[in-house]
Design a protein around this motif. Sequence first.
Motif: not given
Length: 376
Positions: A81-100
Motif C-alpha cells: 500500500m505504501q500508505n502512512e496510515a498503514i505505517g502508523g498501524l504497523q508501528a502501533l500494533i507491533t509496538g503493543i506486541g513489544v510492550g507485552y
Amino acid sequence: MSAQPQSRARRLAWAALLLFAAVLYPVVLIATVMKGESGFVAVEVLVSAVLTVLVGALLLRNPLPVQGILLFAWTFALVQMQNEAIGGLQALITGIGVGYIAATRRPRISIPVAVVTFAVQAGSVFAFLSANDVLLMTLVLGIIVTWMAGNSVRVRRVHAERLREQATAQAVADERLRIARELHDMVAHSIGIIAIQAGVGGRVIDTQPAEARNALDAIEATSRDTLAGLRRMLTALRKDDPGTAPLGPAPGLGDLDGLAEATKEAGVRVGIRTKGELRALPPDVDLSAYRIVQEAVTNVVRHADTDECRVTVDYGDGELAVEIEDDGHGGVVGAGYGIVGMRERVTLLRGEFTAGPRPGGGFRVAVRIPLEAAAR
C-alpha cells in the motif's frame, strides 16, 4: 461427557481457532490492503479487525511467534500500500506486541525483540515512505516508551512476588517460633514436675509407700495433661484438614488453680491473688499470660529452692498486669529459653516485661499487656 473432557475440548477448539486466525491473518490483511477502493473493502476491513483481536488474544499465549506474524503481515501490507496510515498501524500494533513481551519476558528476550521490531519498522518506513528525522525519532521514542512501560510492569510484578514470598517466609518463621514457644512452655513445665515427683517417689517408695503412690498419681495426671495439650497443638497444626475438630480449648488464666494444684504436688505452694474485675480477655492475651505464669512458676520449682511463690493478676481498665514473685535464691536472667520466650510473648502483644532478682531476695517476673493494642 464429564466436565474435564468438555473443558479440554473447549481449550483445544479455542487454540485451533486462534492458530487458524494467525495463519489467515496475513492473507486477509494483505488482501484488504490490495483491494483498495473496491466494493468489498468494508467487509474485509471488518474481517481484518476481528482477526486482529483474535491474534491479539493469541499474543497472550505465544507472544514471540505472534510478534513475528504481526511484523510480517503489517510490513507486507505497507509494501503493497505504501500508505502512512498503514505505517502508523504497523508501528502501533507491533509496538503493543513489544510492550507485552517486555511485561512478560526477561530483558534478555524482550530487548532483542524490541531491537528487531524497531529495525523492521524503520527499514520499511525509510524504504516505502517519505521518512525524515522527526519520523525516525518518533519510532525510536515509541519503541523505547512501550518497552519501558512493559518492563516496569514486569519489574513491579516480580517485586510484588518477592514481597509475597518474603511475607510467606516470615509467616512460616513466626509460626515456627510460636510453636517452639508453646512446646517449650508446655513440655518444660510438665517434665519439671514429673522429674521432681519421680525423684520424690524414688526416695520414699520403700519407707512411705503412700507418698510414693501420690507421686505416681501426680506424674500420671501431669502426663495426661501434657499429652492432651500436645494433641491440641497437633490438631491446630492440622486445622486445614476437613472434618478435624479441636480436642479442647487452649489454657488461660482461668486454669491457674489447676496449675497451682499441680505445682503443689511438686512441693511449691502457689498463692494466687486477683485484682480488679474479672472479665474475658483476648485469646492471645489469655494464653500468653497463662504460659508466662506457667514458665515463671516452673522456674521457681526448678531453680528457686523455695516452697512457695505468689502470683498476682491485675485486671486493669486498659491493661493486664501479671506478677510472679518468690523468696528463694533467685534465677539467672537470660539462662535458657524461658526468659527469652516470655519476653517474646509480651513483645508480640506490645507489652512490657521485666524479670530479675528482688531487692529483699528472691526473683520477680512482671508483665504489663495493653488490652487495646492486643485487641487491634
